[in-house]
Design a protein around this motif. Sequence first.
Motif, PDB file in Angstrom:
ATOM      1  N   GLY A  72       0.817  -1.204   0.000  1.00 14.41           N
ATOM      2  CA  GLY A  72       0.000   0.000   0.000  1.00 14.41           C
ATOM      3  C   GLY A  72       0.849   1.253   0.000  1.00 14.41           C
ATOM      4  N   SER A  73       0.205   2.379  -0.231  1.00 14.43           N
ATOM      5  CA  SER A  73       0.939   3.640  -0.364  1.00 14.43           C
ATOM      6  C   SER A  73       1.607   4.072   0.925  1.00 14.43           C
ATOM      7  CB  SER A  73      -0.018   4.736  -0.839  1.00 14.43           C
ATOM      8  OG  SER A  73      -1.117   4.877   0.052  1.00 14.43           O
ATOM      9  N   TRP A  74       1.067   3.687   2.074  1.00 14.67           N
ATOM     10  CA  TRP A  74       1.655   4.103   3.354  1.00 14.67           C
ATOM     11  C   TRP A  74       2.820   3.199   3.749  1.00 14.67           C
ATOM     12  CZ3 TRP A  74      -0.662   3.273   8.870  1.00 14.67           C
ATOM     13  CH2 TRP A  74       0.040   4.055   9.792  1.00 14.67           C
ATOM     14  N   VAL A  75       2.629   1.902   3.699  1.00 14.67           N
ATOM     15  CA  VAL A  75       3.651   0.966   4.174  1.00 14.67           C
ATOM     16  C   VAL A  75       4.742   0.730   3.137  1.00 14.67           C
ATOM     17  CG1 VAL A  75       2.421  -1.092   3.401  1.00 14.67           C
ATOM     18  CG2 VAL A  75       3.984  -1.255   5.342  1.00 14.67           C
ATOM     19  N   GLY A  76       4.422   0.909   1.856  1.00 22.14           N
ATOM     20  CA  GLY A  76       5.414   0.730   0.813  1.00 22.14           C
ATOM     21  C   GLY A  76       5.361  -0.647   0.171  1.00 22.14           C
ATOM     22  N   PRO A  77       6.350  -0.948  -0.710  1.00 25.50           N
ATOM     23  CA  PRO A  77       6.331  -2.208  -1.457  1.00 25.50           C
ATOM     24  C   PRO A  77       6.605  -3.414  -0.563  1.00 25.50           C
ATOM     25  CG  PRO A  77       8.384  -1.027  -1.848  1.00 25.50           C
ATOM     26  CD  PRO A  77       7.511  -0.102  -1.077  1.00 25.50           C
ATOM     27  N   VAL A  78       6.205  -4.592  -1.055  1.00 27.86           N
ATOM     28  CA  VAL A  78       6.369  -5.850  -0.341  1.00 27.86           C
ATOM     29  C   VAL A  78       7.561  -6.611  -0.888  1.00 27.86           C
ATOM     30  CG1 VAL A  78       5.277  -8.071   0.188  1.00 27.86           C
ATOM     31  CG2 VAL A  78       3.896  -5.979   0.104  1.00 27.86           C
ATOM     32  N   ASP A  79       8.395  -7.124   0.005  1.00 31.35           N
ATOM     33  CA  ASP A  79       9.501  -7.990  -0.382  1.00 31.35           C
ATOM     34  C   ASP A  79       9.037  -9.436  -0.225  1.00 31.35           C
ATOM     35  OD1 ASP A  79      11.818  -9.451  -0.752  1.00 31.35           O
ATOM     36  OD2 ASP A  79      13.075  -8.152   0.482  1.00 31.35           O
ATOM     37  N   LEU A  80       8.744 -10.091  -1.335  1.00 38.58           N
ATOM     38  CA  LEU A  80       8.221 -11.454  -1.293  1.00 38.58           C
ATOM     39  C   LEU A  80       9.186 -12.422  -0.619  1.00 38.58           C
ATOM     40  CD1 LEU A  80       6.620 -11.711  -4.843  1.00 38.58           C
ATOM     41  CD2 LEU A  80       5.413 -11.732  -2.664  1.00 38.58           C
ATOM     42  N   ARG A  81      10.478 -12.122  -0.659  1.00 35.70           N
ATOM     43  CA  ARG A  81      11.471 -13.022  -0.062  1.00 35.70           C
ATOM     44  C   ARG A  81      11.349 -13.056   1.464  1.00 35.70           C
ATOM     45  NH1 ARG A  81      16.577 -10.073  -2.556  1.00 35.70           N
ATOM     46  NH2 ARG A  81      15.276  -8.377  -1.730  1.00 35.70           N
ATOM     47  N   GLN A  82      10.703 -12.053   2.052  1.00 37.13           N
ATOM     48  CA  GLN A  82      10.567 -11.993   3.505  1.00 37.13           C
ATOM     49  C   GLN A  82       9.251 -12.610   4.001  1.00 37.13           C
ATOM     50  OE1 GLN A  82      11.339  -7.982   4.894  1.00 37.13           O
ATOM     51  NE2 GLN A  82      13.108  -7.746   3.554  1.00 37.13           N
ATOM     52  N   LEU A  83       8.456 -13.137   3.104  1.00 38.67           N
ATOM     53  CA  LEU A  83       7.205 -13.782   3.477  1.00 38.67           C
ATOM     54  C   LEU A  83       7.435 -15.272   3.707  1.00 38.67           C
ATOM     55  CD1 LEU A  83       4.720 -12.062   0.979  1.00 38.67           C
ATOM     56  CD2 LEU A  83       5.443 -11.302   3.258  1.00 38.67           C
ATOM     57  N   PRO A  84       6.628 -15.923   4.559  1.00 35.78           N
ATOM     58  CA  PRO A  84       5.392 -15.410   5.169  1.00 35.78           C
ATOM     59  C   PRO A  84       5.664 -14.493   6.356  1.00 35.78           C
ATOM     60  CG  PRO A  84       5.811 -17.634   5.943  1.00 35.78           C
ATOM     61  CD  PRO A  84       6.858 -17.332   4.914  1.00 35.78           C
ATOM     62  N   VAL A  85       4.678 -13.652   6.625  1.00 33.86           N
ATOM     63  CA  VAL A  85       4.659 -12.827   7.822  1.00 33.86           C
ATOM     64  C   VAL A  85       3.336 -13.108   8.513  1.00 33.86           C
ATOM     65  CG1 VAL A  85       3.623 -10.832   6.659  1.00 33.86           C
ATOM     66  CG2 VAL A  85       5.052 -10.480   8.691  1.00 33.86           C
ATOM     67  N   ARG A  86       3.309 -12.985   9.842  1.00 33.37           N
ATOM     68  CA  ARG A  86       2.088 -13.380  10.551  1.00 33.37           C
ATOM     69  C   ARG A  86       1.834 -12.511  11.772  1.00 33.37           C
ATOM     70  NH1 ARG A  86       3.046 -19.135  10.879  1.00 33.37           N
ATOM     71  NH2 ARG A  86       4.614 -18.656   9.314  1.00 33.37           N
ATOM     72  N   MET A  87       0.563 -12.430  12.144  1.00 29.77           N
ATOM     73  CA  MET A  87       0.140 -11.840  13.409  1.00 29.77           C
ATOM     74  C   MET A  87      -0.528 -12.958  14.194  1.00 29.77           C
ATOM     75  SD  MET A  87      -2.203  -8.474  14.297  1.00 29.77           S
ATOM     76  CE  MET A  87      -3.265  -8.715  12.881  1.00 29.77           C
ATOM     77  N   VAL A  88      -0.051 -13.189  15.422  1.00 31.27           N
ATOM     78  CA  VAL A  88      -0.545 -14.274  16.265  1.00 31.27           C
ATOM     79  C   VAL A  88      -1.483 -13.685  17.309  1.00 31.27           C
ATOM     80  CG1 VAL A  88       0.073 -16.207  17.751  1.00 31.27           C
ATOM     81  CG2 VAL A  88       1.637 -15.497  15.915  1.00 31.27           C
ATOM     82  N   ILE A  89      -2.769 -14.078  17.263  1.00 34.45           N
ATOM     83  CA  ILE A  89      -3.780 -13.543  18.171  1.00 34.45           C
ATOM     84  C   ILE A  89      -4.034 -14.564  19.273  1.00 34.45           C
ATOM     85  CG2 ILE A  89      -6.050 -12.485  18.370  1.00 34.45           C
ATOM     86  CD1 ILE A  89      -4.221 -11.151  16.314  1.00 34.45           C
ATOM     87  N   ASP A  90      -3.796 -14.163  20.523  1.00 35.31           N
ATOM     88  CA  ASP A  90      -4.032 -15.049  21.665  1.00 35.31           C
ATOM     89  C   ASP A  90      -5.480 -14.950  22.134  1.00 35.31           C
ATOM     90  OD1 ASP A  90      -3.736 -16.739  23.784  1.00 35.31           O
ATOM     91  OD2 ASP A  90      -2.573 -15.371  25.027  1.00 35.31           O
ATOM     92  N   TRP A  91      -5.975 -13.732  22.339  1.00 37.12           N
ATOM     93  CA  TRP A  91      -7.364 -13.552  22.746  1.00 37.12           C
ATOM     94  C   TRP A  91      -7.852 -12.133  22.470  1.00 37.12           C
ATOM     95  CZ3 TRP A  91      -6.902  -9.730  26.264  1.00 37.12           C
ATOM     96  CH2 TRP A  91      -5.876  -9.779  27.224  1.00 37.12           C
ATOM     97  N   VAL A  92      -9.177 -12.001  22.467  1.00 34.85           N
ATOM     98  CA  VAL A  92      -9.848 -10.712  22.334  1.00 34.85           C
ATOM     99  C   VAL A  92     -10.902 -10.628  23.429  1.00 34.85           C
ATOM    100  CG1 VAL A  92     -11.263  -9.214  20.871  1.00 34.85           C
ATOM    101  CG2 VAL A  92      -9.535 -10.713  19.830  1.00 34.85           C
ATOM    102  N   ARG A  93     -10.961  -9.497  24.137  1.00 34.87           N
ATOM    103  CA  ARG A  93     -11.939  -9.310  25.198  1.00 34.87           C
ATOM    104  C   ARG A  93     -12.540  -7.909  25.115  1.00 34.87           C
ATOM    105  NH1 ARG A  93      -7.925 -11.940  29.798  1.00 34.87           N
ATOM    106  NH2 ARG A  93      -8.029 -14.077  28.966  1.00 34.87           N
ATOM    107  N   VAL A  94     -13.845  -7.842  25.325  1.00 35.89           N
ATOM    108  CA  VAL A  94     -14.548  -6.561  25.326  1.00 35.89           C
ATOM    109  C   VAL A  94     -15.314  -6.444  26.639  1.00 35.89           C
ATOM    110  CG1 VAL A  94     -16.278  -5.114  24.195  1.00 35.89           C
ATOM    111  CG2 VAL A  94     -14.732  -6.535  22.819  1.00 35.89           C
ATOM    112  N   TYR A  95     -15.184  -5.288  27.272  1.00 30.53           N
ATOM    113  CA  TYR A  95     -15.822  -5.005  28.555  1.00 30.53           C
ATOM    114  C   TYR A  95     -16.726  -3.786  28.398  1.00 30.53           C
ATOM    115  CZ  TYR A  95     -11.715  -7.651  30.220  1.00 30.53           C
ATOM    116  OH  TYR A  95     -10.731  -8.596  30.412  1.00 30.53           O
ATOM    117  N   GLN A  96     -17.748  -3.734  29.263  1.00 26.30           N
ATOM    118  CA  GLN A  96     -18.555  -2.512  29.345  1.00 26.30           C
ATOM    119  C   GLN A  96     -18.878  -2.224  30.809  1.00 26.30           C
ATOM    120  OE1 GLN A  96     -21.845  -3.280  26.559  1.00 26.30           O
ATOM    121  NE2 GLN A  96     -20.930  -1.817  25.162  1.00 26.30           N
TER     122      GLN A  96
END
Length: 276
Positions: free
Chosen positions: A252-276
Amino acid sequence: MKHIVSKIAIIFMLFVSGCTVSKRSGTTDYLFIQKEGRQDRRWKLVWQDDFDGPSLDTTKWSRIPAGTSDWNRHMSLDDACFQWKDGTLELLGIPNPDTLIDPRPFITGGIWSKHKFAFQYGRVEIRAKLTSAQGAWPAMWMLAEQNKYGPYPRNGEIDIMEHLNFDRIIYQTTHSHYTLNLKQTQNPPHGGTAKIDPETYNVFGLSWYPDRIDFQLNGHITFSYPRVPGADPSQWPYDQPFYLLIDQQLGGSWVGPVDLRQLPVRMVIDWVRVYQ
């Protein structure tokens, strides 16, 4: 005896109603609207996902389809972009395994709670670990569930966390007609940054009140966006239910070009919680 039972039932109902934190009804029972006067009381957990199952809980989330914007241009429903390991969900950005069917050079995974869970006011926390690559743009953010004020950006956007490339900071931001079209980005400041170690688990979050949004990292307030009395009404579209998006974006225009050689990349989600 009947009168005693009746009185007990009434007391019980009053107690239960006093313990509730959200108003939900009818076909919109997935909208958690915090009751007035609760913003100064103790938080109560109203919604969560620990990602302990073998697949996505489709009562809470959907996979994000591809779109035409920078953030969703490479979104995919492909199973290769989603992995469940040891009670976590991994959202991946990978080289496209089949460019004959899909010409995009890389694809990414993301989830949203659109039409399944949205809330107005409260606290959200997401425990996650990021990885880095050139062109990686993981994000956790919120959009309005209903069209109260008109087309984007009039309903606003709340960015809990965005991370770029190999940065050691995250961006936490609000966007709206007021900030994007009227260019009121410093009256008040509409975003801030916070230092992180992206390769370790962090808790990204915010506490959202009728008069401000407190952005947080690991339980500490990093930046606040206030509702400004007397400002243009578009300054505060944050008085309606918002749903959650969590996605491993690429390029994208903000983050810039992608280097395919550095993939895969990942985000690991442990949990999500919402309180009120």
